[in-house]
Design a protein around this motif. Sequence first.
Motif, PDB file in Angstrom:
ATOM      1  N   PHE A 169       0.487  -8.694  -9.973  1.00  0.00           N
ATOM      2  CA  PHE A 169       1.235  -8.144  -8.843  1.00  0.00           C
ATOM      3  C   PHE A 169       1.684  -9.236  -7.887  1.00  0.00           C
ATOM      4  CE2 PHE A 169       0.669  -6.651  -4.367  1.00  0.00           C
ATOM      5  CZ  PHE A 169       1.904  -6.035  -4.249  1.00  0.00           C
ATOM      6  N   SER A 227       5.491  -9.941  -6.882  1.00  0.00           N
ATOM      7  CA  SER A 227       5.920  -9.566  -5.527  1.00  0.00           C
ATOM      8  C   SER A 227       6.272 -10.761  -4.658  1.00  0.00           C
ATOM      9  CB  SER A 227       4.817  -8.764  -4.844  1.00  0.00           C
ATOM     10  OG  SER A 227       3.685  -9.583  -4.586  1.00  0.00           O
ATOM     11  N   TYR A 254       4.768  -2.559  -1.678  1.00  0.00           N
ATOM     12  CA  TYR A 254       3.708  -1.890  -2.418  1.00  0.00           C
ATOM     13  C   TYR A 254       4.283  -0.754  -3.249  1.00  0.00           C
ATOM     14  CZ  TYR A 254       0.751  -4.697   0.619  1.00  0.00           C
ATOM     15  OH  TYR A 254       0.158  -5.761   1.272  1.00  0.00           O
ATOM     16  N   PHE A 306       2.420  -3.198  -8.986  1.00  0.00           N
ATOM     17  CA  PHE A 306       1.583  -2.696  -7.898  1.00  0.00           C
ATOM     18  C   PHE A 306       0.777  -1.486  -8.329  1.00  0.00           C
ATOM     19  CE2 PHE A 306       1.095   0.487  -4.518  1.00  0.00           C
ATOM     20  CZ  PHE A 306       0.146  -0.178  -3.754  1.00  0.00           C
ATOM     21  N   ARG A 312      -3.167  -1.112  -7.924  1.00  0.00           N
ATOM     22  CA  ARG A 312      -3.769  -0.075  -7.079  1.00  0.00           C
ATOM     23  C   ARG A 312      -4.691   0.821  -7.887  1.00  0.00           C
ATOM     24  NH1 ARG A 312      -0.961   4.200  -2.774  1.00  0.00           N
ATOM     25  NH2 ARG A 312      -2.968   5.063  -2.070  1.00  0.00           N
TER      26      ARG A 312
END
Length: 478
Positions: A362, A366, A396, A401, A405
């Motif tokens: 991630f 990102s 997010y 992501f 999560r």
Amino acid sequence: MSFPPAYRPDPVFARLGDDFSDPVDPANFPAAELRFWNDRWDAAIGLGALDTAAREAHFQRFDALPDNQSRPRAMRYHGHQFRTYNPDLGDGRGFLFAQLRDDQGRLLDLATKGSGQTPWSRGGDGRLTLKGAVREVLAAEMLEAQGVYTSKAFCVFETGEQLARNDEPSPTRSAVLTRLGHSHLRFGTFQRHAFEGAADRIDTLVGHAIEHYFPQLAAAPDAPAALLAAVVEQSARLAASWMAAGFVHGVLNTDNLNLTGESFDYGPWRFLPHYEPGFTAAYFDHQGLYCFARQPEAVFWALQQLATALGVSGDRSTLEAALNTFPELYRTALLDAFLARFGVASAGEAADEVLVRSFLAFMEASKLPWEAPFHDWFCGEASAARAMAGPRASSYTGEAFDAWRAALSAHAPVRSERLDHDLFGRAEPVSLVIDKVEACWDRIADGDDWSGFNGLIADIRDAGKGFDLGRDRLGFRP
């Protein structure tokens, strides 16, 4: 002045004699302007009551502390520098000033940087720039706040000299720094005596290290291998904690790693601006030998050199067995370090590995600032509403992501009451990327304005209280 009972001098290293260090004299500095004093640590070692005159006497002129070393001692060592062996090393601009015990009986060192020339200065001036001192204070404070086992910057005096340097505008201001640490016995300390074929001195160092830093090994039948195994374990934890902190030491030579696995000597360090495995800290590290992702490899390589040095008096097969525990110890320590930074409990080894892998994937996708997700998602799902309403909510989202999560949600929060700290009411995380450091220094250089420096330290310490990661993890804390 009288010293309180908390001051417990014990200058044991000097007693080893001149084979291991050289008595030296500190520089005679023209000025003494106290710029930093570590009021979080001074009382712990019995120095909290020193007045202005005493601070200057002991930490700018380096008058001996009571019942401590009568003179400073420059420590002897060799080392590999960027994997090239250098037999001309040693304390070239610093010395061991004093040793004392803390309230738990641990032996601690007060050692300097920028205190003048020694027999090992190799033509250098033995000085430290004020900017270098400021950078070391900030690095040590930030790492301490992040739970990394680190030396502490104890005090900084500006010394009134003008220094010429190639890597910053010159002339530049000078300083002397004293750091508080849990051992300055470097890997290179052993290498020096191995290079000289002095098995008896290696045995002396092994015995000294076990007596004062690893007393639980006192009855070990194979002392060199037992010592190496302990150092391997501590070093694996250190490397893992750097990775979770997003910290790049910059110069992982064998003279910059010590037996207790304590991070120290902050020169061209950096914190990651964002996840970049090849990110380097030192402008002269042209091959990326000590880049972020290669730090565990660098530590393991240095441990191999320590094992070779111990092999002068120890059994090579048992030393090799101790050395080869590093990969598994590092893997376990890495998971522990990331779990601590996320503020969540283990969900089992497989789930923990998924958590770290998905987080790095991630972060690569990102390009978020490294510190941002630790701030936004501390304690996992307990911070979800805050994170999704915060300034980075738009980041997010997406497949990478969602995978992270999902992995994070499988881990229960640890002490979620920490989220009540005002740190987590801030929109932005406390970070120490190079732009912040340079902005802090510019205010000092341009107008002698120390408010940015003092404010940054206050923010870092506040972050340390908010995350409450159990500083140092080995109990070396105020």
